[in-house]
Design a protein around this motif. Structure first.
Motif, mmCIF file in Angstrom:
data_model
loop_
_atom_site.group_PDB
_atom_site.id
_atom_site.type_symbol
_atom_site.label_atom_id
_atom_site.label_comp_id
_atom_site.label_asym_id
_atom_site.label_seq_id
_atom_site.Cartn_x
_atom_site.Cartn_y
_atom_site.Cartn_z
ATOM 1 N N VAL A 102 42.255 45.211 42.191
ATOM 2 C CA VAL A 102 42.857 46.531 41.980
ATOM 3 C C VAL A 102 42.818 47.316 43.290
ATOM 4 O O VAL A 102 43.782 48.001 43.644
ATOM 5 N N ASP A 103 41.722 47.199 44.036
ATOM 6 C CA ASP A 103 41.598 47.904 45.312
ATOM 7 C C ASP A 103 42.673 47.451 46.304
ATOM 8 O O ASP A 103 43.249 48.265 47.024
ATOM 9 N N GLN A 122 38.812 49.370 35.563
ATOM 10 C CA GLN A 122 39.684 50.106 36.460
ATOM 11 C C GLN A 122 41.048 49.411 36.458
ATOM 12 O O GLN A 122 41.138 48.182 36.562
ATOM 13 N N SER A 123 42.124 50.195 36.313
ATOM 14 C CA SER A 123 43.474 49.632 36.235
ATOM 15 C C SER A 123 44.435 50.492 37.040
ATOM 16 O O SER A 123 44.178 51.673 37.290
ATOM 17 N N ILE A 124 45.549 49.880 37.428
ATOM 18 C CA ILE A 124 46.578 50.604 38.183
ATOM 19 C C ILE A 124 47.944 50.047 37.799
ATOM 20 O O ILE A 124 48.112 48.843 37.649
ATOM 21 N N THR A 138 54.227 46.646 37.330
ATOM 22 C CA THR A 138 53.053 45.781 37.354
ATOM 23 C C THR A 138 51.822 46.600 37.019
ATOM 24 O O THR A 138 51.628 47.685 37.566
ATOM 25 N N VAL A 139 50.985 46.076 36.123
ATOM 26 C CA VAL A 139 49.676 46.655 35.834
ATOM 27 C C VAL A 139 48.635 45.628 36.232
ATOM 28 O O VAL A 139 48.721 44.463 35.851
ATOM 29 N N ASN A 140 47.667 46.056 37.033
ATOM 30 C CA ASN A 140 46.521 45.222 37.387
ATOM 31 C C ASN A 140 45.278 45.857 36.769
ATOM 32 O O ASN A 140 45.055 47.057 36.931
ATOM 33 N N ALA A 141 44.493 45.035 36.056
ATOM 34 C CA ALA A 141 43.241 45.482 35.452
ATOM 35 C C ALA A 141 42.098 44.681 36.059
ATOM 36 O O ALA A 141 42.164 43.451 36.155
ATOM 37 N N GLU A 142 41.077 45.372 36.469
ATOM 38 C CA GLU A 142 39.939 44.795 37.173
ATOM 39 C C GLU A 142 39.282 43.642 36.413
ATOM 40 O O GLU A 142 39.062 43.717 35.205
#
Length: 185
Positions: A102-103, A122-124, A138-142
């Motif tokens: 995510v970072d 944590q997601s973005i 796009t969704v990225n989840a830790e």
């Protein structure tokens, strides 16, 4: 069938979008895939296999069909492992484990970035495809050693979902999938 092919191509473009705004190549971050917090892990996170572990109840709730394996590797050691599903007259979704954190996504400064938490992870969400940003999200989840990445391709021509915000759809799907990731993954 023609729409399915278009959706598959759009999903592939969305997948490639993670590095499309980097004029230097396919790395998700700086040279050789390194981030300020360390180098890129050598493989995708373990403990969750999207092709097998996304519950049928989640797929049914989103009317996602036609599971197709979708693994890929990019320059710099970036890897994705998972599957793609499609919704009849709706969006295509690719759900994959990746060694992109995510970072790393945050540091790319993709457009329309929104950070949030799903089940303590944590997601973005970001729009990474320059040539059709409204149709892809796009969704990225830790996860430990990377993230779970959900890519949606949702062209406006899709009868059932084309008029809906693609990032809202991606977040809704993520809010159903991410809670199914084991706590230690």
């Amino acid at each position: 069938m023609r729409q399915l092919v278009f959706l598959a191509i759009s999903a592939a473009l969305a997948l490639a979008g993670c590095s499309s705004s980097d004029a230097g190549g396919d790395q998700p971050t700086g040279p050789n895939g390194a981030s300020s917090t360390g180098s890129l892990p050598p493989d995708v996170p373990s403990g969750y296999r999207p092709c097998d572990d996304v519950p049928k109840s989640v797929l049914d709730s989103e009317k996602l069909l036609d599971k197709t394996p979708d693994d890929s590797d990019a320059a710099g050691g970036v890897k994705w492992r998972g599957c793609m599903w499609v919704q009849t007259d709706g969006y295509a979704a690719t759900i994959q484990s990746t060694n992109i954190s995510v970072d790393m996504v945050r540091k790319k400064s993709f457009r329309d970035a929104h950070e949030f938490t799903i089940s303590g992870r944590q997601s973005i969400s970001t729009r990474q495809v320059d040539d059709h940003p409204e149709a892809a999200c796009t969704v990225n989840a830790e996860m430990k050693g990377g993230s779970l990445e959900i890519n949606l391709s949702n062209p406006a021509s899709n009868r059932n979902t084309g008029s809906l915000n693609t990032c809202d759809l991606a977040r809704t799907l993520a809010e159903k999938v991410v809670p199914t990731i084991p706590a230690n993954a």
